[in-house]
Design an enzyme around this catalytic site. Structure first.
Site, short mmCIF file in Angstrom:
data_model
loop_
_atom_site.label_atom_id
_atom_site.label_comp_id
_atom_site.label_asym_id
_atom_site.label_seq_id
_atom_site.Cartn_x
_atom_site.Cartn_y
_atom_site.Cartn_z
N GLY A 1 3.20 -1.07 4.18
CA GLY A 1 3.17 0.35 3.84
C GLY A 1 4.57 0.81 3.44
O GLY A 1 5.05 0.52 2.35
N GLY A 2 5.24 1.49 4.35
CA GLY A 2 6.53 2.11 4.08
C GLY A 2 7.53 1.21 3.37
O GLY A 2 8.20 1.64 2.41
N GLU B 1 -6.45 4.77 8.05
CA GLU B 1 -6.24 6.19 7.74
C GLU B 1 -7.49 6.82 7.11
O GLU B 1 -7.76 8.01 7.30
CB GLU B 1 -4.99 6.34 6.84
CG GLU B 1 -3.73 6.09 7.66
CD GLU B 1 -2.58 5.46 6.91
OE1 GLU B 1 -2.58 5.48 5.67
OE2 GLU B 1 -1.66 4.92 7.57
N GLU C 1 -4.75 -4.70 10.83
CA GLU C 1 -3.71 -3.68 10.95
C GLU C 1 -3.86 -2.93 12.28
O GLU C 1 -4.65 -1.98 12.36
CB GLU C 1 -3.80 -2.67 9.80
CG GLU C 1 -3.58 -3.28 8.44
CD GLU C 1 -3.02 -2.23 7.47
OE1 GLU C 1 -1.96 -2.50 6.90
OE2 GLU C 1 -3.62 -1.17 7.31
N SER D 1 4.10 -1.95 10.08
CA SER D 1 5.57 -2.04 10.15
C SER D 1 6.10 -3.42 9.73
O SER D 1 7.11 -3.89 10.28
CB SER D 1 6.07 -1.67 11.56
OG SER D 1 5.70 -0.34 11.87
N GLY E 1 3.32 2.47 10.67
CA GLY E 1 4.28 3.57 10.47
C GLY E 1 5.05 3.94 11.71
O GLY E 1 5.71 4.98 11.76
N HIS F 1 -9.40 1.23 5.38
CA HIS F 1 -8.07 1.40 5.94
C HIS F 1 -8.16 2.37 7.12
O HIS F 1 -8.93 3.34 7.08
CB HIS F 1 -7.10 1.94 4.88
CG HIS F 1 -5.67 1.91 5.36
ND1 HIS F 1 -5.16 2.87 6.20
CD2 HIS F 1 -4.69 1.01 5.15
CE1 HIS F 1 -3.90 2.56 6.48
NE2 HIS F 1 -3.58 1.43 5.86
N ASN G 1 0.87 -1.18 0.00
CA ASN G 1 0.00 0.00 0.00
C ASN G 1 0.90 1.23 0.00
O ASN G 1 1.53 1.54 1.01
CB ASN G 1 -0.90 -0.03 1.25
CG ASN G 1 -1.71 1.24 1.42
OD1 ASN G 1 -1.80 2.06 0.49
ND2 ASN G 1 -2.30 1.43 2.59
N TRP G 2 0.93 1.90 -1.13
CA TRP G 2 1.85 3.05 -1.26
C TRP G 2 1.35 4.29 -0.54
O TRP G 2 2.05 5.27 -0.43
CB TRP G 2 2.06 3.39 -2.74
CG TRP G 2 2.70 2.32 -3.55
CD1 TRP G 2 3.13 1.08 -3.13
CD2 TRP G 2 3.02 2.39 -4.95
NE1 TRP G 2 3.68 0.38 -4.17
CE2 TRP G 2 3.62 1.16 -5.30
CE3 TRP G 2 2.84 3.35 -5.93
CZ2 TRP G 2 4.05 0.88 -6.60
CZ3 TRP G 2 3.26 3.09 -7.22
CH2 TRP G 2 3.87 1.86 -7.55
N LYS G 3 0.09 4.27 -0.13
CA LYS G 3 -0.53 5.45 0.49
C LYS G 3 -0.34 6.66 -0.44
O LYS G 3 -0.35 6.50 -1.66
CB LYS G 3 0.03 5.67 1.89
CG LYS G 3 -0.04 4.37 2.72
CD LYS G 3 0.22 4.54 4.16
CE LYS G 3 0.08 3.19 4.86
NZ LYS G 3 0.21 3.27 6.30
P1 13P Z 1 3.45 0.53 7.51
O1 13P Z 1 3.95 -0.76 6.92
O2 13P Z 1 4.15 1.74 6.96
O3 13P Z 1 3.43 0.48 9.00
O4 13P Z 1 1.92 0.70 7.04
C1 13P Z 1 1.03 -0.35 7.21
C2 13P Z 1 -0.22 -0.03 6.49
O5 13P Z 1 -1.00 0.80 6.91
C3 13P Z 1 -0.48 -0.72 5.23
O6 13P Z 1 -1.77 -0.51 4.78
#
Ligand code: 13P
Length: 262
Positions: A243-244, A105, A176, A222, A182, A103, A11-13
């Protein structure tokens, strides 16, 4: 690891523009090709921002890359005067196969925490033959209060109750924990397995063992190459939502290979 096909998603956000998206998908493909990755071992999926999807589609289709892609959100509406929204049929027209729903966020910053909205989004996904990746998870306060299991299972059941077993069988559910997103803090493999098991049990009680056996449950928060093997060891954990660490081709390809043992 389970008998279900693992699914490793990035997930590149809100990161990378369309030229950068091409660079990353090419890099990911090259890394996996150099490592002779067997795509039968697990699905590899990227989830870029909407504005990158067309570029990813052109690359994937023209070079016949075995990488799948999806969208980060979907409108509850078919079409019309909904400024800023993107419909399921628009996403489908780009050749996408998955869509994130709920999600944390989006729940937190865009007021999309209510079951009706989430149900509406999943209905649009199904209507357009997109597989929903339905995200759930607790914040730190709930984790520390010790009520996280009830919280997560309510998030799941409030939404799943309107769908049939046949529909649910194809869902991907992503656990999650918000406190691990993050932050560099990862849930332990035991935490991930505990919740994945509970979610599968809930589905079993609602829809029977065949459906429960086919739903894929991811962990996100993470996730990285150094913890992927541990987390994936859980019998009910079928994949990772990264994510990251998915923004870097070498690291994400490593995660894919470690998580799928391929
Ligand atoms: P991180 O891997 O950056 O913690 O993000 C997880 C996430 O929200 C994936 O959707």
């Amino acid at each position: 690891m389970s008998k279900r096909t693992p699914i490793i998603a990035g997930n590149w956000k809100m990161n990378l523009n369309y030229t950068e998206s091409v660079h990353l998908v090419q890099g990911l493909y090259w890394q996996l090709r150099d490592a002779t990755y067997d795509y039968n071992a697990g699905e590899v999926l990227v989830i870029p921002p909407f504005v990158d999807i067309r570029s990813v589609q052109v690359l994937v289709e023209s070079d016949e890359l075995p990488i799948k892609y999806g969208a980060q959100d979907i409108s509850t509406h078919d079409s019309g005067a909904y400024t800023g929204e993107v419909s399921g049929s628009m996403i489908k027209a780009l050749g996408a196969s998955y869509v994130l729903v709920g999600h944390s966020e989006r729940r937190q910053y865009h007021a999309e925490d209510c079951p009706d909205i989430l149900i509406g989004k999943i209905k649009q996904a199904l209507k357009n033959e997109l597989t929903p990746i339905f995200c759930v998870g607790e914040n730190l306060e709930i984790r520390e209060a010790g009520t996280y299991k009830e919280h997560i299972l309510k998030q799941v059941s409030d939404v799943l109750q309107v769908f049939s077993g046949k529909e649910i069988a194809n869902f991907v559910i992503a656990y999650e924990p918000i406190w691990a997103i993050g932050t560099g803090k990862t849930a332990t493999a035991a935490d991930a397995q505990e919740i994945a098991f509970e979610i599968r049990k809930l589905i079993l009680e609602k829809s029977g063992d065949e459906v429960a056996d086919s739903v894929r449950i991811q962990y996100g928060g993470s996730a990285k190459s150094s913890n992927a093997a541990d987390i994936m060891a859980g019998a009910d954990v079928d994949g990772l939502l990264v994510g990251g660490a998915s923004l870097e081709a070498e690291e994400f390809s490593k995660i894919v290979r470690i998580a799928t043992k391929a």
